[in-house]
Design a protein around this motif. Sequence first.
Motif, PDB file in Angstrom:
ATOM      1  N   PHE A   1       4.017  22.333  -7.915  1.00 44.17           N
ATOM      2  CA  PHE A   1       5.039  23.222  -8.468  1.00 44.17           C
ATOM      3  C   PHE A   1       4.439  24.182  -9.495  1.00 44.17           C
ATOM      4  O   PHE A   1       4.789  25.363  -9.532  1.00 44.17           O
ATOM      5  N   VAL A   2       3.549  23.695 -10.327  1.00 41.91           N
ATOM      6  CA  VAL A   2       2.884  24.547 -11.313  1.00 41.91           C
ATOM      7  C   VAL A   2       2.052  25.612 -10.604  1.00 41.91           C
ATOM      8  O   VAL A   2       2.060  26.784 -10.985  1.00 41.91           O
ATOM      9  N   ALA A   3       1.350  25.236  -9.557  1.00 41.90           N
ATOM     10  CA  ALA A   3       0.535  26.194  -8.805  1.00 41.90           C
ATOM     11  C   ALA A   3       1.407  27.252  -8.132  1.00 41.90           C
ATOM     12  O   ALA A   3       1.074  28.448  -8.158  1.00 41.90           O
ATOM     13  N   ILE A   4       2.527  26.853  -7.570  1.00 41.21           N
ATOM     14  CA  ILE A   4       3.428  27.812  -6.927  1.00 41.21           C
ATOM     15  C   ILE A   4       3.989  28.787  -7.955  1.00 41.21           C
ATOM     16  O   ILE A   4       4.065  29.987  -7.712  1.00 41.21           O
ATOM     17  N   PHE A   5       4.389  28.269  -9.122  1.00 39.51           N
ATOM     18  CA  PHE A   5       4.908  29.147 -10.168  1.00 39.51           C
ATOM     19  C   PHE A   5       3.833  30.129 -10.632  1.00 39.51           C
ATOM     20  O   PHE A   5       4.111  31.303 -10.845  1.00 39.51           O
ATOM     21  N   ALA A   6       2.602  29.658 -10.792  1.00 33.36           N
ATOM     22  CA  ALA A   6       1.515  30.538 -11.231  1.00 33.36           C
ATOM     23  C   ALA A   6       1.257  31.637 -10.197  1.00 33.36           C
ATOM     24  O   ALA A   6       1.075  32.807 -10.556  1.00 33.36           O
ATOM     25  N   ILE A   7       1.276  31.286  -8.943  1.00 33.58           N
ATOM     26  CA  ILE A   7       1.072  32.281  -7.885  1.00 33.58           C
ATOM     27  C   ILE A   7       2.202  33.302  -7.892  1.00 33.58           C
ATOM     28  O   ILE A   7       1.965  34.511  -7.796  1.00 33.58           O
ATOM     29  N   MET A   8       3.434  32.834  -8.015  1.00 33.28           N
ATOM     30  CA  MET A   8       4.579  33.758  -8.057  1.00 33.28           C
ATOM     31  C   MET A   8       4.485  34.676  -9.266  1.00 33.28           C
ATOM     32  O   MET A   8       4.796  35.865  -9.176  1.00 33.28           O
ATOM     33  N   TYR A   9       4.065  34.140 -10.405  1.00 35.21           N
ATOM     34  CA  TYR A   9       3.963  34.951 -11.613  1.00 35.21           C
ATOM     35  C   TYR A   9       2.934  36.060 -11.431  1.00 35.21           C
ATOM     36  O   TYR A   9       3.207  37.219 -11.724  1.00 35.21           O
TER      37      TYR A   9
ATOM     38  N   LEU B   1       0.822  -1.206   0.000  1.00 29.19           N
ATOM     39  CA  LEU B   1       0.000   0.000   0.000  1.00 29.19           C
ATOM     40  C   LEU B   1       0.861   1.263   0.000  1.00 29.19           C
ATOM     41  O   LEU B   1       0.529   2.247  -0.658  1.00 29.19           O
ATOM     42  N   GLN B   2       1.982   1.261   0.693  1.00 25.73           N
ATOM     43  CA  GLN B   2       2.877   2.407   0.701  1.00 25.73           C
ATOM     44  C   GLN B   2       3.484   2.625  -0.682  1.00 25.73           C
ATOM     45  O   GLN B   2       3.645   3.752  -1.130  1.00 25.73           O
ATOM     46  N   ALA B   3       3.825   1.555  -1.366  1.00 25.13           N
ATOM     47  CA  ALA B   3       4.402   1.664  -2.702  1.00 25.13           C
ATOM     48  C   ALA B   3       3.375   2.242  -3.683  1.00 25.13           C
ATOM     49  O   ALA B   3       3.711   3.052  -4.544  1.00 25.13           O
ATOM     50  N   GLN B   4       2.117   1.855  -3.555  1.00 22.56           N
ATOM     51  CA  GLN B   4       1.093   2.399  -4.430  1.00 22.56           C
ATOM     52  C   GLN B   4       0.852   3.882  -4.143  1.00 22.56           C
ATOM     53  O   GLN B   4       0.624   4.667  -5.052  1.00 22.56           O
ATOM     54  N   GLY B   5       0.904   4.278  -2.913  1.00 21.15           N
ATOM     55  CA  GLY B   5       0.707   5.682  -2.539  1.00 21.15           C
ATOM     56  C   GLY B   5       1.821   6.564  -3.066  1.00 21.15           C
ATOM     57  O   GLY B   5       1.609   7.708  -3.442  1.00 21.15           O
ATOM     58  N   ALA B   6       3.034   6.075  -3.152  1.00 22.13           N
ATOM     59  CA  ALA B   6       4.165   6.855  -3.629  1.00 22.13           C
ATOM     60  C   ALA B   6       4.047   7.134  -5.128  1.00 22.13           C
ATOM     61  O   ALA B   6       4.509   8.159  -5.605  1.00 22.13           O
ATOM     62  N   GLN B   7       3.415   6.257  -5.885  1.00 19.50           N
ATOM     63  CA  GLN B   7       3.285   6.470  -7.322  1.00 19.50           C
ATOM     64  C   GLN B   7       2.359   7.645  -7.629  1.00 19.50           C
ATOM     65  O   GLN B   7       2.605   8.416  -8.526  1.00 19.50           O
ATOM     66  N   GLY B   8       1.303   7.806  -6.912  1.00 17.44           N
ATOM     67  CA  GLY B   8       0.358   8.893  -7.145  1.00 17.44           C
ATOM     68  C   GLY B   8       0.897  10.237  -6.685  1.00 17.44           C
ATOM     69  O   GLY B   8       0.420  11.274  -7.095  1.00 17.44           O
ATOM     70  N   GLY B   9       1.897  10.249  -5.850  1.00 19.25           N
ATOM     71  CA  GLY B   9       2.459  11.491  -5.318  1.00 19.25           C
ATOM     72  C   GLY B   9       3.201  12.303  -6.359  1.00 19.25           C
ATOM     73  O   GLY B   9       3.381  13.504  -6.206  1.00 19.25           O
ATOM     74  N   GLY B  10       3.655  11.699  -7.433  1.00 16.55           N
ATOM     75  CA  GLY B  10       4.404  12.414  -8.461  1.00 16.55           C
ATOM     76  C   GLY B  10       3.570  13.472  -9.149  1.00 16.55           C
ATOM     77  O   GLY B  10       4.023  14.599  -9.360  1.00 16.55           O
ATOM     78  N   TRP B  11       2.352  13.108  -9.514  1.00 19.80           N
ATOM     79  CA  TRP B  11       1.474  14.076 -10.189  1.00 19.80           C
ATOM     80  C   TRP B  11       1.079  15.213  -9.266  1.00 19.80           C
ATOM     81  O   TRP B  11       1.007  16.368  -9.691  1.00 19.80           O
ATOM     82  N   SER B  12       0.828  14.919  -8.028  1.00 20.49           N
ATOM     83  CA  SER B  12       0.443  15.983  -7.099  1.00 20.49           C
ATOM     84  C   SER B  12       1.617  16.933  -6.846  1.00 20.49           C
ATOM     85  O   SER B  12       1.420  18.142  -6.688  1.00 20.49           O
TER      86      SER B  12
END
Length: 105
Positions: free
Chosen positions: A22-30, A6-17
């Motif tokens: 990072f995209v949200a932080i860049f948009a806010i900074m912009y 279950l921990q291994a499956q949870g780590a795979q979904g973390g990449g997209w989030s």
Amino acid sequence: MTSIFLQAQGAQGGGWSMILMFVAIFAIMYFFMIRPQQKRQKEIQKFQNELTTGTPVVTGGGIYGTVKSIDLAKNTVDVKIAHDVVVTVDKNSVFKDMNSTPLQK
């Protein structure tokens, strides 16, 4: 064994989030930092290009005065800072005097 799976499956979904974060932080900074600074820089550039004789200005060193003459060939401005005292400064170091009232023509 099940908890490791279950921990291994949870780590795979973390990449997209993480990428989305990072995209949200860049948009806010912009929108809160970069874009307003670019707009201010354009306003300063517009003011410097539209300088005329008699315009109240502040030099980059904090000296208040009025524009006496403009030399476009040398990119300099003569600024009158006191009676019979004129200094020559680079045109890019002259900014709008926000404390003065506009001159009446």
